[in-house]
Every structure is written in structure tokens, then in C-alpha cells.
Design a protein around this motif. Sequence first.
Motif, PDB file in Angstrom:
ATOM      1  N   THR A   1       7.287  -0.597  -2.041  1.00 43.45           N
ATOM      2  CA  THR A   1       8.221  -1.113  -0.937  1.00 43.45           C
ATOM      3  C   THR A   1       7.705  -2.040  -0.204  1.00 43.45           C
ATOM      4  OG1 THR A   1       9.500   1.146  -1.507  1.00 43.45           O
ATOM      5  CG2 THR A   1      10.022  -0.422   0.470  1.00 43.45           C
ATOM      6  N   LEU A   2       6.483  -1.829   0.457  1.00 41.44           N
ATOM      7  CA  LEU A   2       5.800  -2.698   1.235  1.00 41.44           C
ATOM      8  C   LEU A   2       5.377  -3.847   0.823  1.00 41.44           C
ATOM      9  CD1 LEU A   2       3.445  -0.247   3.354  1.00 41.44           C
ATOM     10  CD2 LEU A   2       5.534  -1.227   4.175  1.00 41.44           C
ATOM     11  N   PHE A   3       5.020  -3.906  -0.507  1.00 42.03           N
ATOM     12  CA  PHE A   3       4.778  -5.130  -1.221  1.00 42.03           C
ATOM     13  C   PHE A   3       5.851  -6.017  -1.398  1.00 42.03           C
ATOM     14  CE2 PHE A   3       0.516  -3.460  -2.890  1.00 42.03           C
ATOM     15  CZ  PHE A   3      -0.011  -4.499  -2.201  1.00 42.03           C
TER      16      PHE A   3
ATOM     17  N   LEU B   1       6.807  -7.519   1.850  1.00 40.38           N
ATOM     18  CA  LEU B   1       6.107  -8.668   2.149  1.00 40.38           C
ATOM     19  C   LEU B   1       6.391  -9.885   1.400  1.00 40.38           C
ATOM     20  CD1 LEU B   1       3.440  -9.864   3.214  1.00 40.38           C
ATOM     21  CD2 LEU B   1       2.055  -9.214   1.441  1.00 40.38           C
ATOM     22  N   GLY B   2       6.731  -9.576   0.222  1.00 36.10           N
ATOM     23  CA  GLY B   2       7.321 -10.923  -0.584  1.00 36.10           C
ATOM     24  C   GLY B   2       8.685 -11.461  -0.047  1.00 36.10           C
ATOM     25  N   VAL B   3       9.610 -10.600   0.558  1.00 36.60           N
ATOM     26  CA  VAL B   3      10.730 -11.094   1.169  1.00 36.60           C
ATOM     27  C   VAL B   3      10.365 -11.982   2.271  1.00 36.60           C
ATOM     28  CG1 VAL B   3      12.792 -10.122   2.460  1.00 36.60           C
ATOM     29  CG2 VAL B   3      12.249  -9.266   0.108  1.00 36.60           C
ATOM     30  N   ALA B   4       9.357 -11.246   3.246  1.00 36.55           N
ATOM     31  CA  ALA B   4       9.200 -12.083   4.182  1.00 36.55           C
ATOM     32  C   ALA B   4       8.429 -13.350   4.073  1.00 36.55           C
ATOM     33  CB  ALA B   4       8.114 -10.951   5.178  1.00 36.55           C
ATOM     34  N   LEU B   5       7.561 -13.559   3.049  1.00 37.10           N
ATOM     35  CA  LEU B   5       6.869 -14.719   2.842  1.00 37.10           C
ATOM     36  C   LEU B   5       8.133 -15.760   2.436  1.00 37.10           C
ATOM     37  CD1 LEU B   5       3.793 -13.740   0.642  1.00 37.10           C
ATOM     38  CD2 LEU B   5       3.784 -14.799   2.904  1.00 37.10           C
ATOM     39  N   TYR B   6       8.955 -15.397   1.610  1.00 38.63           N
ATOM     40  CA  TYR B   6      10.094 -16.174   1.250  1.00 38.63           C
ATOM     41  C   TYR B   6      11.121 -16.724   2.374  1.00 38.63           C
ATOM     42  CZ  TYR B   6       9.780 -16.086  -3.738  1.00 38.63           C
ATOM     43  OH  TYR B   6       9.609 -16.471  -5.081  1.00 38.63           O
ATOM     44  N   GLN B   7      11.074 -15.566   3.426  1.00 38.03           N
ATOM     45  CA  GLN B   7      11.863 -16.019   4.583  1.00 38.03           C
ATOM     46  C   GLN B   7      11.250 -17.126   5.505  1.00 38.03           C
ATOM     47  OE1 GLN B   7      14.854 -15.179   5.617  1.00 38.03           O
ATOM     48  NE2 GLN B   7      15.622 -14.000   3.936  1.00 38.03           N
TER      49      GLN B   7
ATOM     50  N   MET C   1       3.291  10.341  -5.925  1.00 37.71           N
ATOM     51  CA  MET C   1       4.563   9.422  -6.346  1.00 37.71           C
ATOM     52  C   MET C   1       5.198   8.777  -5.253  1.00 37.71           C
ATOM     53  SD  MET C   1       5.949   8.654  -9.183  1.00 37.71           S
ATOM     54  CE  MET C   1       7.420   7.968  -9.731  1.00 37.71           C
ATOM     55  N   CYS C   2       5.385   9.642  -4.329  1.00 37.69           N
ATOM     56  CA  CYS C   2       6.114   9.250  -2.813  1.00 37.69           C
ATOM     57  C   CYS C   2       5.311   7.910  -2.358  1.00 37.69           C
ATOM     58  CB  CYS C   2       6.349  10.475  -2.018  1.00 37.69           C
ATOM     59  SG  CYS C   2       7.439   9.823  -0.684  1.00 37.69           S
ATOM     60  N   LEU C   3       3.934   8.449  -2.292  1.00 36.52           N
ATOM     61  CA  LEU C   3       3.062   7.339  -1.723  1.00 36.52           C
ATOM     62  C   LEU C   3       3.255   5.935  -2.355  1.00 36.52           C
ATOM     63  CD1 LEU C   3       0.927   6.649   0.620  1.00 36.52           C
ATOM     64  CD2 LEU C   3      -0.789   7.348  -0.932  1.00 36.52           C
ATOM     65  N   GLN C   4       3.354   5.958  -3.712  1.00 34.68           N
ATOM     66  CA  GLN C   4       3.287   4.839  -4.559  1.00 34.68           C
ATOM     67  C   GLN C   4       4.664   4.050  -4.280  1.00 34.68           C
ATOM     68  OE1 GLN C   4       2.863   5.384  -8.727  1.00 34.68           O
ATOM     69  NE2 GLN C   4       2.499   3.463  -9.212  1.00 34.68           N
TER      70      GLN C   4
END
Length: 198
Positions: free
Chosen positions: A9-11, A14-20, A1-4
Motif C-alpha cells: 500500500t505504501l508503494f 508513493l506511485g500515486v504521489a509521484l504521478y501527482q 501477511m498484514c505487514l506485506q
Amino acid sequence: MCLQAVVITLFLLLGVALYQYAGLHDIPFAKGDELFPAVAWNGGLPKIVGVLFLVGLVMAGFPAGGSALTALTTSFTIDILGGKDRKRTWIHSGMAVLMALTIIVFGLLNATSVIDAVYRLASYTYGPLLGLFTFGLCFKWKVRDRWVPVVAILAPILCLVLDMNSVQWFNGYHFSYELLLMNAVFTIVGLLLIVKRK
């Protein structure tokens, strides 16, 4: 559960980084689904990066698409045709064509993103299921079985009417994913109306 949670969070990051990145480099894209290919092809990166992005995206989608296609073929063969396996190749090909047409229709009709379209569709299809499940958990009453399909069909129709007229009826308010809960509530109310009276 913690790993998921870490992976999700990483995904999101990544989405925020792509938008930026798209905002900093003035990369044009019309909707959310176009962000990833727009950054890969028009982001000032070498073309090999775009090719690798494309190959990675296709490779990520193949297992899910293949599993869905196999499940549809098996379900149709066993549940509809009664397990007659003689025409499985033709059925598999037909399901592949049907899936391709569905993807094309989604692409033509959808104005925002595939995720948004899937959630909107789920609001109508899963609402009655959620209502039936909740009714079964909360109430032990018996209902008139022949009227259950009518309730399950009328609930999404009521939601569609509300969704189409919500801006006029509710002072500019537009329904979103809460249609799922409304659909379930309409189903529960409908089931309460068809409870068998002793």
C-alpha cells in the motif's frame, strides 16, 4: 501477511504521489519507467536529491540482479554442463553479458514499461505451465508424452496469432494479460486431445 499488505500500500501511495507531483509541476515523461528519474532530475529538487535517488535505485536493484546472475550461472553449470566447475568464471561473465543484452533489448523494444513487458512475456511463457499444472490437478488421465511439447509450443503460437489479429477479428478488442489464461486453456484443450484412450 498484514505487514506485506502495508508495504505494498505504501508503494502504491508513493506511485500515486509521484504521478501527482509530476502532473502539478508539468514534468514530462514518456512511459511509466521514466517517471521516477524525471521527478528526481527535473522536479525542481536540488541535484543532490537526484543523485541520492539514483544511488538508492541502483542499490535496490543490485541484490536482485546479483541473485539472478548467480542462479543462472549455477543452473547452467550444473544442469547443462553436468557440474563441471572449471570454467565458472567464464560462464558467470557470459551470463552477465547475456543479462545486459536482454536489458538493452527490453529497453529498445518496449513501448510502455518493463513491468508491462514482463507480464506480457509471462503470458506466453507461463501459460503452458499453468495449463499443465491445472490439467495435472483436475484430471488423472495419462497423455501421450511425446506430444506434450508440441501442445506447449502450439498454445503460445495460437495466443500470438490471436493477439496480433484481435483488433480485426473482435471488433477493436485488444488482448492484455488475459493471454495467460487463454494460453493455459489452449494447453488444457491440447492435452485433452492427446489423452491415451484405453
